[in-house]
Write an enzyme that holds these catalytic residues in place. Structure first.
Site, PDB file in Angstrom:
ATOM      1  N   ASP A 121       0.794  -1.238   0.000  1.00 42.94           N
ATOM      2  CA  ASP A 121       0.000   0.000   0.000  1.00 42.94           C
ATOM      3  C   ASP A 121       0.825   1.286   0.000  1.00 42.94           C
ATOM      4  O   ASP A 121       0.266   2.381   0.107  1.00 42.94           O
ATOM      5  CB  ASP A 121      -0.954   0.008   1.208  1.00 42.94           C
ATOM      6  CG  ASP A 121      -2.145  -0.909   0.980  1.00 42.94           C
ATOM      7  OD1 ASP A 121      -2.633  -0.967  -0.164  1.00 42.94           O
ATOM      8  OD2 ASP A 121      -2.574  -1.570   1.932  1.00 42.94           O
ATOM      9  N   ASP A 183      -5.960  -3.864  -6.364  1.00 41.11           N
ATOM     10  CA  ASP A 183      -5.659  -2.539  -5.815  1.00 41.11           C
ATOM     11  C   ASP A 183      -4.198  -2.143  -6.062  1.00 41.11           C
ATOM     12  O   ASP A 183      -3.852  -0.971  -6.133  1.00 41.11           O
ATOM     13  CB  ASP A 183      -5.924  -2.512  -4.296  1.00 41.11           C
ATOM     14  CG  ASP A 183      -7.075  -3.395  -3.847  1.00 41.11           C
ATOM     15  OD1 ASP A 183      -7.329  -4.414  -4.520  1.00 41.11           O
ATOM     16  OD2 ASP A 183      -7.704  -3.081  -2.842  1.00 41.11           O
TER      17      ASP A 183
HETATM   18  N1  GLY Z   1      -7.262  -1.443  -0.969  1.00 41.05           N
HETATM   19  C1  GLY Z   1      -8.371  -1.931  -0.253  1.00 41.05           C
HETATM   20  C2  GLY Z   1      -9.685  -1.469  -0.754  1.00 41.05           C
HETATM   21  O1  GLY Z   1      -9.865  -1.027  -1.861  1.00 41.05           O
HETATM   22  O2  GLY Z   1     -10.628  -1.529   0.016  1.00 41.05           O
END
Ligand code: GLY
Length: 406
Positions: A121, A183
């Protein structure tokens, strides 16, 4: 089954009404609204001892009026969105106080540039905060944080698989030897940026490899995406595609598809390889074809309780922002179709059905964070606000005849 889910909707109290698109979009009015809500949030964050800049607004549940904040730790993947909102608001308002607060909150994420990668992330965390900060201020210290963090993100790249490992923590408990979630496409932007701003050119190759392998392995024949791809670390081959936050392994989770649309638009921007432009359109079209009338998706396109399932405004905002950019890379007819769709999305999001208005200081209502975990259902969530204000600024630039990106 349907009755149970509808019943759950009633118990949880989320809005299952059929939203209608309404009115026309006044971008400046919507941005003024964002500025007002930003000030409300800043006021709310102030205590007698000042603001704790390590506490980032994360969500407001449907039955709440105030932000729940989370500490900016390596585990809190959303910690970069609030600084990002402040940077965007500063870009619009040119308010020096907002600039100062953007700098203060951004600074709380510096530690990420000098610790080992916890997970993928880092792009969300550091590019939404420091990335926007550098774009607007050209502060060289910000640049170094981004470059260092890009190098850290690259340590998660597995050259046998060809993608970045998303969740090291899930390798053993779930027996997901190498896992990559959709993601992760968003984190590539920081790698592309670093490669062309003094970082290691290898970062570009990692981003392209990740995009290629994901394109090959993480989509079904109809271009809908799996949330999670699980790979074999010996052969590099896909073991299985599954979901983590969607309704089921076989369904189209709205935000996952939104990350794909946004991600492949960025990959085309950075590579100019037409295969990504073509792919961005394919993953977009399957999403657009199945949207409800107001163009804001149900949280998962295949939730059997539709039309009584909650919407996901966050996916709507991510896609609106992406389509405004995608529209600029396409000839008039196709480009206009995507731009018009984005405007319809933003018009809905800017209506009373989706704006929080006086009820709470967030910009938007009606996002879904993690349905299978029963968390953040029909809530205000900070990333919805981030992509909403980003999309509004993109539309403003286009309307004023500037390039879509700031
Ligand atoms: N990256 C996690 C989500 O989109 O909830």
């Amino acid at each position: 089954m349907k009755k149970i889910v509808v019943g759950l909707a009633v118990v949880l109290g989320f809005c299952t009404c059929a939203h209608q698109p309404s009115g026309t979009l006044d971008v400046n009015k919507a941005l003024d609204y964002c500025a007002k809500q930003t000030q409300r949030t800043l006021t709310e964050l102030k205590t007698d001892s000042g603001i704790d800049y390590t506490m980032m607004p994360r969500n407001i549940m449907a039955d709440e009026q105030h932000w729940n904040c989370r500490k900016a730790t390596k585990e809190e993947w959303c910690a970069g969105f609030w600084p990002g909102v402040l940077w965007y608001d500063y870009e619009y308002t040119k308010d020096k106080q907002v600039l100062e607060e953007a700098e203060n909150f951004t600074h709380s994420l510096k530690f990420l540039s000098h610790i080992p990668a916890y997970d993928h992330d880092l792009g969300f965390l550091v590019f939404c905060s420091y990335g926007n900060g550098y774009r607007l201020t050209k502060n060289p210290a910000y640049k170094q944080v981004i470059l260092d963090t890009a190098d850290t993100l690259a340590t998660l790249f597995n050259p046998i698989v060809g993608t970045i490992l998303s969740w090291p923590r899930e390798v053993e408990p779930r027996n997901w030897p190498h896992n990559t979630i959709m993601d992760n496409m968003i984190n590539l932007e920081m790698l592309f940026w670093a490669a062309k701003n003094g970082g290691n050119p290898y970062l570009y190759d990692i981003a392209v490899s990740h995009a290629d392998k994901t394109m090959k392995s993480q989509f079904r024949p109809d271009y809908t995406s799996y949330h999670v791809a699980v790979y074999d670390t010996i052969t590099g081959n896909l073991i299985k595609g599954v979901t983590h936050q969607g309704y089921a392994d076989s369904t189209m989770w709205a935000r996952g598809q939104a990350w794909a649309i946004y991600g492949y638009t960025v990959v085309y921007r950075e590579t100019k390889d037409p295969k990504y432009l073509d792919f961005a359109q394919k993953v977009t079209d399957v999403y657009l074809d199945r949207l409800p009338e107001d163009k804001v998706p149900y949280w998962d396109f295949d939730d059997p309780s539709i039309p009584n399932a909650p919407r996901d405004a966050s996916a709507g905002a991510v896609v609106a922002s992406a389509l405004l950019e995608l529209s600029t890379y396409l000839p008039n007819g196709t480009g206009k179709r995507y731009k018009d769709a984005a405007i319809e999305m933003l018009t809905s999001l800017s209506s009373d059905s989706y704006q929080s208005g006086e009820s709470k200081p967030s910009f938007l209502l009606h996002s879904v964070g993690h349905w299978p975990n029963h968390s953040e259902i029909d809530a205000s969530i900070i990333y919805a606000d981030y992509y909403y204000i980003e999309a509004l600024l993109r539309l403003k630039r286009l309307q004023e005849g500037y390039g879509v990106l700031g």
